[in-house]
Design a protein around this motif. Structure first.
Motif, mmCIF file in Angstrom:
data_model
loop_
_atom_site.group_PDB
_atom_site.id
_atom_site.type_symbol
_atom_site.label_atom_id
_atom_site.label_comp_id
_atom_site.label_asym_id
_atom_site.label_seq_id
_atom_site.Cartn_x
_atom_site.Cartn_y
_atom_site.Cartn_z
ATOM 1 N N VAL A 9 0.927 -1.115 -0.002
ATOM 2 C CA VAL A 9 0.052 -0.046 0.111
ATOM 3 C C VAL A 9 0.916 1.304 0.055
ATOM 4 C CG1 VAL A 9 -1.855 1.319 1.199
ATOM 5 C CG2 VAL A 9 -1.880 -1.116 1.145
ATOM 6 N N LYS A 44 -0.919 2.962 -3.516
ATOM 7 C CA LYS A 44 -2.255 2.949 -3.120
ATOM 8 C C LYS A 44 -2.484 4.604 -2.798
ATOM 9 C CE LYS A 44 -3.977 -0.953 -4.231
ATOM 10 N NZ LYS A 44 -5.145 -1.193 -5.291
ATOM 11 N N TYR A 125 -11.257 6.619 -0.297
ATOM 12 C CA TYR A 125 -10.257 5.873 0.464
ATOM 13 C C TYR A 125 -11.111 4.765 1.485
ATOM 14 C CZ TYR A 125 -6.803 8.896 -1.460
ATOM 15 O OH TYR A 125 -6.093 9.593 -2.235
#
Length: 152
Positions: A9, A44, A125
């Protein structure tokens, strides 16, 4: 059987302030580590850690340091996400003494793993609210580095 996987991530780094000692308690030696801002970079999420945060640590009688940090990151598109990151750091006594002394220590020489929990607003998110994450960390004299993966 289903074997979980890992999806990278982000990597985050943050400056750390001088430890604020609380002292010896029934469960170990407690201290507060101020966390300042630093970059967040990954496939991400991009952004920065926000300052005015802290890790409320206890070093147990068995030498294991238990981290309990609460902080936030602000994404490059302006979204603020709260994080609570709990876990453990330990290693051979001589390695941990070098860390305490502020020496540069290879993160492979000690165990530093946490479980970050995210509170993200509904929207882009929101996926952070719906998964489990693991983190590997490295501690330096005045900084920290964290690598975060989503468990798939």
């Amino acid at each position: 059987m289903i074997k979980p996987g890992l999806e990278f991530v982000y990597e985050a780094g943050g400056a750390l302030g001088d430890p604020i000692p609380i002292g010896e308690t029934a469960d170990g030696t407690r201290r507060i580590i101020p966390i300042f801002s630093g970059p967040v970079k990954g496939p991400k999420i991009q952004g920065e850690l926000l300052g005015n945060a802290a890790d409320w640590q206890v070093t147990r009688h068995d030498g294991v340091t238990v981290a309990d940090a609460i902080y936030a990151l602000k994404t490059d598109d302006g979204v603020v996400i709260q994080i609570r990151n709990r876990g453990v750091r330990h290693g051979p006594a001589e390695v941990m003494q070098r860390l305490i002394a502020g020496e540069e220590v290879d993160p492979a020489d000690y165990y530093f793993r946490t479980i970050p929990e995210f509170i993200a607003p509904i929207g882009k998110y929101d996926w952070l609210n719906k998964s489990v994450f693991v983190c590997a960390g490295a501690r330096y004299a005045n900084a920290i580095k964290l690598w975060v993966w989503r468990v798939t």
